[in-house]
Design a protein around this motif. Structure first.
Motif, short mmCIF file in Angstrom:
data_model
loop_
_atom_site.label_atom_id
_atom_site.label_comp_id
_atom_site.label_asym_id
_atom_site.label_seq_id
_atom_site.Cartn_x
_atom_site.Cartn_y
_atom_site.Cartn_z
N LYS A 36 23.18 43.86 52.78
CA LYS A 36 23.35 42.44 52.47
C LYS A 36 24.38 42.26 51.36
N ALA A 37 25.05 41.12 51.35
CA ALA A 37 25.98 40.83 50.25
C ALA A 37 25.16 40.51 49.00
N LEU A 38 25.40 41.24 47.92
CA LEU A 38 24.66 41.02 46.68
C LEU A 38 25.60 40.53 45.57
N PRO A 39 25.05 39.75 44.63
CA PRO A 39 25.86 39.19 43.55
C PRO A 39 26.36 40.26 42.55
N TRP A 67 27.38 45.60 44.92
CA TRP A 67 27.82 44.21 44.77
C TRP A 67 28.82 43.92 45.89
N ALA A 68 28.89 42.63 46.26
CA ALA A 68 29.84 42.21 47.29
C ALA A 68 31.24 42.19 46.67
N SER A 69 32.24 42.03 47.52
CA SER A 69 33.61 41.94 47.00
C SER A 69 33.73 40.71 46.10
N TYR A 70 34.49 40.87 45.02
CA TYR A 70 34.74 39.73 44.13
C TYR A 70 36.02 39.01 44.55
N GLN A 71 37.06 39.80 44.89
CA GLN A 71 38.34 39.20 45.30
C GLN A 71 38.18 38.47 46.64
N ASP A 72 37.60 39.17 47.62
CA ASP A 72 37.33 38.55 48.92
C ASP A 72 35.90 38.04 48.81
N PRO A 108 34.69 51.72 45.94
CA PRO A 108 35.81 51.75 46.89
C PRO A 108 36.81 50.64 46.55
N LYS A 109 38.06 50.83 46.98
CA LYS A 109 39.07 49.78 46.74
C LYS A 109 38.61 48.48 47.39
N GLY A 110 38.82 47.38 46.71
CA GLY A 110 38.42 46.07 47.23
C GLY A 110 37.15 45.55 46.56
N TYR A 111 36.47 46.46 45.82
CA TYR A 111 35.22 46.04 45.15
C TYR A 111 35.40 45.89 43.63
N ALA A 161 23.80 33.67 42.45
CA ALA A 161 25.06 33.21 43.03
C ALA A 161 24.84 32.87 44.51
N SER A 162 25.60 31.87 44.98
CA SER A 162 25.57 31.55 46.41
C SER A 162 26.39 32.58 47.18
N LEU A 163 27.39 33.15 46.53
CA LEU A 163 28.39 34.06 47.12
C LEU A 163 29.22 33.38 48.20
N THR A 164 29.16 32.05 48.27
CA THR A 164 30.00 31.32 49.23
C THR A 164 31.01 30.43 48.50
N ASP A 165 30.67 29.99 47.30
CA ASP A 165 31.54 29.09 46.55
C ASP A 165 31.77 29.69 45.16
N GLN A 166 32.88 30.43 45.03
CA GLN A 166 33.14 31.18 43.79
C GLN A 166 33.24 30.26 42.57
N GLU A 167 33.92 29.14 42.75
CA GLU A 167 34.12 28.23 41.63
C GLU A 167 32.79 27.69 41.12
N LYS A 168 31.96 27.31 42.07
CA LYS A 168 30.64 26.76 41.71
C LYS A 168 29.78 27.85 41.05
N ASP A 169 29.81 29.07 41.64
CA ASP A 169 29.04 30.18 41.06
C ASP A 169 29.49 30.44 39.63
N GLU A 170 30.81 30.48 39.43
CA GLU A 170 31.32 30.82 38.09
C GLU A 170 31.07 29.70 37.09
N SER A 171 30.85 28.49 37.59
CA SER A 171 30.54 27.39 36.67
C SER A 171 29.07 27.45 36.25
N GLU A 172 28.29 28.35 36.89
CA GLU A 172 26.86 28.49 36.57
C GLU A 172 26.18 27.13 36.58
N ILE A 173 26.35 26.44 37.70
CA ILE A 173 25.95 25.03 37.74
C ILE A 173 24.47 24.80 37.44
N VAL A 174 23.58 25.69 37.93
CA VAL A 174 22.14 25.47 37.72
C VAL A 174 21.79 25.70 36.25
#
Ligand code: CP
Length: 315
Positions: free
Chosen positions: A178-181, A238-243, A204-207, A113-126
């Motif tokens: 580091k932010a991890l997928p 893992w990094a936050s999914y909502q944020d 924790p809350k938020g994750y 995942a890029s962890l910057t573009d959620q839509e693109k990551d979730e589309s599993e473009i590669v």
């Protein structure tokens, strides 16, 4: 099996785990199956375990293996249609996937995942673009949202250490600089859906992970509470999914220690590796005999071998 993209209901995970355990007992039993077949491993991200265990699995089946680090060695790939390719991307996925298909009988891909573009990551473009344009089976070696080969290895490892009672299994978030997928956690949760266990997620809350994946799994925000009477503790950051992709906290309150494990039922500790010692878990957890991490890594070979064998059997 045509492709191995994610853990799906039609996979029959228990049968796949059985097949992997049979292969583990006699790894060369099918060494003629992959003769004159080529596995291509395409890495858009680094790897130790996935790269070596998948190569080993292929060789045990008699396959030839070609490896390419796409991020540093290949032309940068364009995935969008209709783009005027006057920028940095020199090769279109339409050609790249078809060309690779002429050299390989199976293609395995790692693309985080890029962890910057959620839509693109979730589309599993590669992964999905290779699947769309390749003419050979595709295997997921960790994509933006899933790491199914790791989950199969984890299922094998759990089975090898399964107690005589219904176990309590905890997936615990841990800190990381580091932010991890979310891929490993997502696939572990999906794998657990087929296990007869009391499964709890703690973070924790938020994750919160993707609700579409965790649906119905109890979430306990108090790690100490969650660990009580656990038989297995699987730790992962893992990094936050909502944020999306953000680190919300980095303090070490959630690092797993032997002290915390005292509340468990002599729990076995699991992690996919690599791991940052004394950040994610303390040395005394890593070095303790209850750690299964090396066994998990070993089972990556047989997980991959079972998947490759199914694909070869299908051809
Ligand atoms: N667990 C795992 O996938 O390890 P690598 O990133 O080293 O392949």
């Amino acid at each position: 099996m045509k492709n191995f993209i994610d853990l799906t209901e039609d996979l029959d995970l228990h049968k796949l785990v059985q097949e992997a355990q049979t292969l583990k007992k006699d790894p060369y039993a099918h060494e003629a199956l992959g003769k004159r077949k080529v596995l291509g491993l395409l890495f858009f991200n680094p790897s130790l375990r996935t790269r070596l265990s998948t190569q080993k699995a292929a060789k045990l089946l008699g396959m030839e293996v070609m490896v390419m680090n796409f991020s540093s060695e290949a032309w940068a790939i364009e995935y969008e249609d209709g783009t005027v390719m006057s920028g940095l991307r020199s090769e279109h996925i339409r050609e790249a996937a078809q060309v690779v298909s002429q050299y390989c009988d199976i293609v395995a891909i790692r693309a985080f995942a890029s962890l910057t573009d959620q839509e693109k990551d979730e589309s599993e473009i590669v992964l999905r673009s290779f699947q769309k344009y390749a003419s050979v089976p595709i295997v997921n070696m960790e994509s933006a949202t899933a790491h199914p080969l790791q989950a199969v290895a984890d299922a094998i490892t759990l089975k090898e250490h399964w107690p005589s009672h219904k176990p309590k299994i905890v997936l615990s978030w841990a800190p990381h600089p580091k932010a991890l997928p979310h891929a490993v956690a997502n696939s572990f949760v999906k794998m657990m859906a087929s296990q007869e266990a009391d499964f709890v997620i703690t973070h924790p809350k938020g994750y919160e992970l993707d609700e579409k994946i965790t649906k119905g799994v109890p979430i306990v925000y108090d790690q100490e509470e969650a660990l009580k009477n656990a038989d297995f503790v699987y730790v992962k950051n893992w990094a936050s999914y909502q944020d999306y992709g953000k680190i919300l906290r980095t303090d070490d309150q959630w690092m797993l220690t032997r002290k915390k494990l005292e509340a468990t039922n002599h729990a076995k500790f699991m992690h996919c590796l690599p791991i940052r010692r004394n950040v994610v878990v303390s040395d005394d957890v890593m070095n303790h005999e209850s750690s299964l991490v090396i066994k998990q890594a070993n089972n990556r070979t047989y997980a991959a071998q079972a998947v490759l064998k199914r694909i070869l059997d299908n051809e």
